[in-house]
Write a protein that holds these residues in place. Structure first.
Motif, mmCIF file in Angstrom:
data_model
loop_
_atom_site.group_PDB
_atom_site.id
_atom_site.type_symbol
_atom_site.label_atom_id
_atom_site.label_comp_id
_atom_site.label_asym_id
_atom_site.label_seq_id
_atom_site.Cartn_x
_atom_site.Cartn_y
_atom_site.Cartn_z
ATOM 1 N N GLU A 71 0.823 -1.206 0.000
ATOM 2 C CA GLU A 71 0.000 0.000 0.000
ATOM 3 C C GLU A 71 0.859 1.259 0.000
ATOM 4 O O GLU A 71 0.530 2.239 -0.679
ATOM 5 C CB GLU A 71 -0.966 -0.017 1.185
ATOM 6 C CG GLU A 71 -2.055 -1.067 1.028
ATOM 7 C CD GLU A 71 -2.999 -1.154 2.211
ATOM 8 O OE1 GLU A 71 -2.698 -0.569 3.287
ATOM 9 O OE2 GLU A 71 -4.043 -1.814 2.063
ATOM 10 N N ASP A 72 1.970 1.253 0.738
ATOM 11 C CA ASP A 72 2.887 2.401 0.720
ATOM 12 C C ASP A 72 3.457 2.618 -0.679
ATOM 13 O O ASP A 72 3.585 3.752 -1.140
ATOM 14 C CB ASP A 72 4.034 2.203 1.718
ATOM 15 C CG ASP A 72 3.586 2.350 3.166
ATOM 16 O OD1 ASP A 72 2.440 2.801 3.408
ATOM 17 O OD2 ASP A 72 4.386 1.998 4.060
ATOM 18 N N ASP A 73 3.796 1.513 -1.359
ATOM 19 C CA ASP A 73 4.307 1.607 -2.719
ATOM 20 C C ASP A 73 3.275 2.248 -3.651
ATOM 21 O O ASP A 73 3.609 3.098 -4.474
ATOM 22 C CB ASP A 73 4.701 0.221 -3.240
ATOM 23 C CG ASP A 73 5.203 0.277 -4.668
ATOM 24 O OD1 ASP A 73 6.240 0.940 -4.914
ATOM 25 O OD2 ASP A 73 4.543 -0.330 -5.543
ATOM 26 N N ILE A 74 2.025 1.841 -3.521
ATOM 27 C CA ILE A 74 0.956 2.439 -4.345
ATOM 28 C C ILE A 74 0.864 3.933 -4.065
ATOM 29 O O ILE A 74 0.759 4.750 -4.999
ATOM 30 C CB ILE A 74 -0.404 1.755 -4.067
ATOM 31 C CG1 ILE A 74 -0.390 0.308 -4.555
ATOM 32 C CG2 ILE A 74 -1.544 2.532 -4.742
ATOM 33 C CD1 ILE A 74 -1.609 -0.501 -4.117
ATOM 34 N N MET A 75 0.904 4.312 -2.809
ATOM 35 C CA MET A 75 0.806 5.729 -2.440
ATOM 36 C C MET A 75 1.934 6.543 -3.074
ATOM 37 O O MET A 75 1.688 7.624 -3.613
ATOM 38 C CB MET A 75 0.847 5.891 -0.918
ATOM 39 C CG MET A 75 -0.362 5.329 -0.197
ATOM 40 S SD MET A 75 -1.824 6.316 -0.404
ATOM 41 C CE MET A 75 -1.485 7.630 0.740
ATOM 42 N N LYS A 76 3.143 6.029 -3.041
ATOM 43 C CA LYS A 76 4.282 6.753 -3.608
ATOM 44 C C LYS A 76 4.252 6.739 -5.128
ATOM 45 O O LYS A 76 4.417 7.770 -5.780
ATOM 46 C CB LYS A 76 5.595 6.142 -3.108
ATOM 47 C CG LYS A 76 5.876 6.401 -1.659
ATOM 48 C CD LYS A 76 7.137 5.685 -1.202
ATOM 49 C CE LYS A 76 7.284 5.777 0.293
ATOM 50 N NZ LYS A 76 8.315 4.896 0.797
ATOM 51 N N ARG A 77 4.042 5.567 -5.709
ATOM 52 C CA ARG A 77 4.105 5.393 -7.164
ATOM 53 C C ARG A 77 2.961 6.090 -7.884
ATOM 54 O O ARG A 77 3.184 6.787 -8.865
ATOM 55 C CB ARG A 77 4.110 3.890 -7.467
ATOM 56 C CG ARG A 77 4.273 3.523 -8.912
ATOM 57 C CD ARG A 77 4.465 2.014 -9.116
ATOM 58 N NE ARG A 77 3.778 1.143 -8.185
ATOM 59 C CZ ARG A 77 2.494 0.785 -8.303
ATOM 60 N NH1 ARG A 77 1.762 1.221 -9.296
ATOM 61 N NH2 ARG A 77 1.950 -0.017 -7.418
ATOM 62 N N ARG A 78 1.748 5.913 -7.418
ATOM 63 C CA ARG A 78 0.579 6.440 -8.139
ATOM 64 C C ARG A 78 0.208 7.853 -7.743
ATOM 65 O O ARG A 78 -0.343 8.590 -8.555
ATOM 66 C CB ARG A 78 -0.630 5.544 -7.912
ATOM 67 C CG ARG A 78 -0.423 4.213 -8.601
ATOM 68 C CD ARG A 78 -1.576 3.525 -9.096
ATOM 69 N NE ARG A 78 -2.608 4.248 -9.801
ATOM 70 C CZ ARG A 78 -3.737 3.693 -10.163
ATOM 71 N NH1 ARG A 78 -3.966 2.439 -9.875
ATOM 72 N NH2 ARG A 78 -4.647 4.379 -10.797
ATOM 73 N N PHE A 79 0.475 8.210 -6.500
ATOM 74 C CA PHE A 79 -0.015 9.498 -6.018
ATOM 75 C C PHE A 79 1.087 10.441 -5.550
ATOM 76 O O PHE A 79 0.806 11.589 -5.232
ATOM 77 C CB PHE A 79 -1.023 9.283 -4.885
ATOM 78 C CG PHE A 79 -2.168 8.412 -5.285
ATOM 79 C CD1 PHE A 79 -3.158 8.892 -6.131
ATOM 80 C CD2 PHE A 79 -2.249 7.106 -4.839
ATOM 81 C CE1 PHE A 79 -4.215 8.090 -6.516
ATOM 82 C CE2 PHE A 79 -3.307 6.295 -5.220
ATOM 83 C CZ PHE A 79 -4.284 6.787 -6.062
ATOM 84 N N GLY A 80 2.335 9.950 -5.499
ATOM 85 C CA GLY A 80 3.431 10.793 -5.040
ATOM 86 C C GLY A 80 3.211 11.306 -3.620
ATOM 87 O O GLY A 80 3.677 12.368 -3.253
ATOM 88 N N THR A 81 2.506 10.524 -2.842
ATOM 89 C CA THR A 81 2.104 10.937 -1.500
ATOM 90 C C THR A 81 3.047 10.337 -0.464
ATOM 91 O O THR A 81 3.337 9.145 -0.515
ATOM 92 C CB THR A 81 0.662 10.444 -1.227
ATOM 93 O OG1 THR A 81 -0.183 10.997 -2.222
ATOM 94 C CG2 THR A 81 0.191 10.861 0.125
ATOM 95 N N PRO A 82 3.520 11.158 0.468
ATOM 96 C CA PRO A 82 4.355 10.599 1.531
ATOM 97 C C PRO A 82 3.545 9.619 2.373
ATOM 98 O O PRO A 82 2.345 9.791 2.564
ATOM 99 C CB PRO A 82 4.758 11.820 2.355
ATOM 100 C CG PRO A 82 3.765 12.875 2.026
ATOM 101 C CD PRO A 82 3.258 12.578 0.645
ATOM 102 N N THR A 83 4.212 8.595 2.837
ATOM 103 C CA THR A 83 3.512 7.582 3.629
ATOM 104 C C THR A 83 4.019 7.521 5.059
ATOM 105 O O THR A 83 3.638 6.631 5.793
ATOM 106 C CB THR A 83 3.659 6.195 2.975
ATOM 107 O OG1 THR A 83 5.048 5.884 2.878
ATOM 108 C CG2 THR A 83 3.012 6.159 1.612
ATOM 109 N N GLU A 84 4.863 8.442 5.424
ATOM 110 C CA GLU A 84 5.419 8.414 6.768
ATOM 111 C C GLU A 84 4.623 9.341 7.680
ATOM 112 O O GLU A 84 4.710 10.558 7.571
ATOM 113 C CB GLU A 84 6.897 8.777 6.731
ATOM 114 C CG GLU A 84 7.687 7.745 5.937
ATOM 115 C CD GLU A 84 9.171 7.995 5.928
ATOM 116 O OE1 GLU A 84 9.640 8.822 6.725
ATOM 117 O OE2 GLU A 84 9.849 7.351 5.120
ATOM 118 N N TYR A 85 3.863 8.726 8.526
ATOM 119 C CA TYR A 85 3.066 9.441 9.516
ATOM 120 C C TYR A 85 3.449 8.900 10.878
ATOM 121 O O TYR A 85 3.932 7.780 10.995
ATOM 122 C CB TYR A 85 1.565 9.203 9.276
ATOM 123 C CG TYR A 85 1.050 9.761 7.972
ATOM 124 C CD1 TYR A 85 0.623 11.084 7.887
ATOM 125 C CD2 TYR A 85 0.981 8.971 6.827
ATOM 126 C CE1 TYR A 85 0.139 11.604 6.692
ATOM 127 C CE2 TYR A 85 0.502 9.488 5.630
ATOM 128 C CZ TYR A 85 0.080 10.799 5.567
ATOM 129 O OH TYR A 85 -0.396 11.313 4.388
#
Length: 183
Positions: A71-85
């Protein structure tokens, strides 16, 4: 699962964000509220690619951590969204997400959909576990029970003595479910 009223992803996401703010207020959260709301608004973005997989299914088909990595990979790859919270942000959004699911199923149950009862009890037990892990969460559980009762009986806090009496069935069923998880 068959539902009487389908819910859009947008409706779910907006409710999770609002419940996250309610949780932060209830526990007097001192951290970054914007971080929590950001995570709440983005928490289901990976489902654009993976589809909506219930958590129990995720646990069965994946080793611990692998689904999160995916899921983190999808967030970075597709949305360029940081996943570190922060862990606190994740914990609050988890409570808000479970609360939204429980309240949705309580709504379904109150409209006659008895097929959701088992899932409702199981999710309520998970919600209890998640609330227990929150710092200050012990103050939240009574409010959550009132919200569930209100959704089940559609009274928004106004009940006749008969309706109040019937809520004991629900509380006893939840207690049995919680007890079965502690054995």
């Amino acid at each position: 699962m068959r539902l009487n009223r389908q819910q859009s992803v947008l409706e779910h996401t907006a409710l999770v964000a609002m419940y996250a703010m309610d949780v932060m207020e209830a526990i007097k959260y001192k951290g970054d509220w914007l971080e929590v709301v950001d995570l709440a608004l983005k928490h289901d973005l990976p489902e654009v690619e993976s589809g909506d997989l219930p958590s129990p299914v995720k646990r069965v088909i994946s080793t611990p951590g692998k689904m999160q990595e995916y899921e983190d990979d999808i967030m970075k790859r597709r949305f360029g969204t940081p996943t570190e919270y922060t862990d606190a942000a994740h914990d609050i959004v988890k409570v808000a997400d479970l609360l939204e699911a429980v309240l949705k199923l309580a709504e379904e149950y109150s409209t006659g959909n008895r097929s959701v009862f088992g899932v409702l009890c199981g999710l309520t037990a998970y919600l209890n576990d998640a609330v227990t892990k929150l710092e200050g969460g012990q103050f939240l559980w009574d409010d959550i029970h009132r919200a569930i009762d209100d959704e089940l009986f559609g009274q928004d806090g106004i009940r006749t003595p008969r309706e109040e009496e019937s809520s004991f069935f629900w509380k006893e069923a939840l207690q049995r479910e919680e007890d079965s998880h502690t054995d």
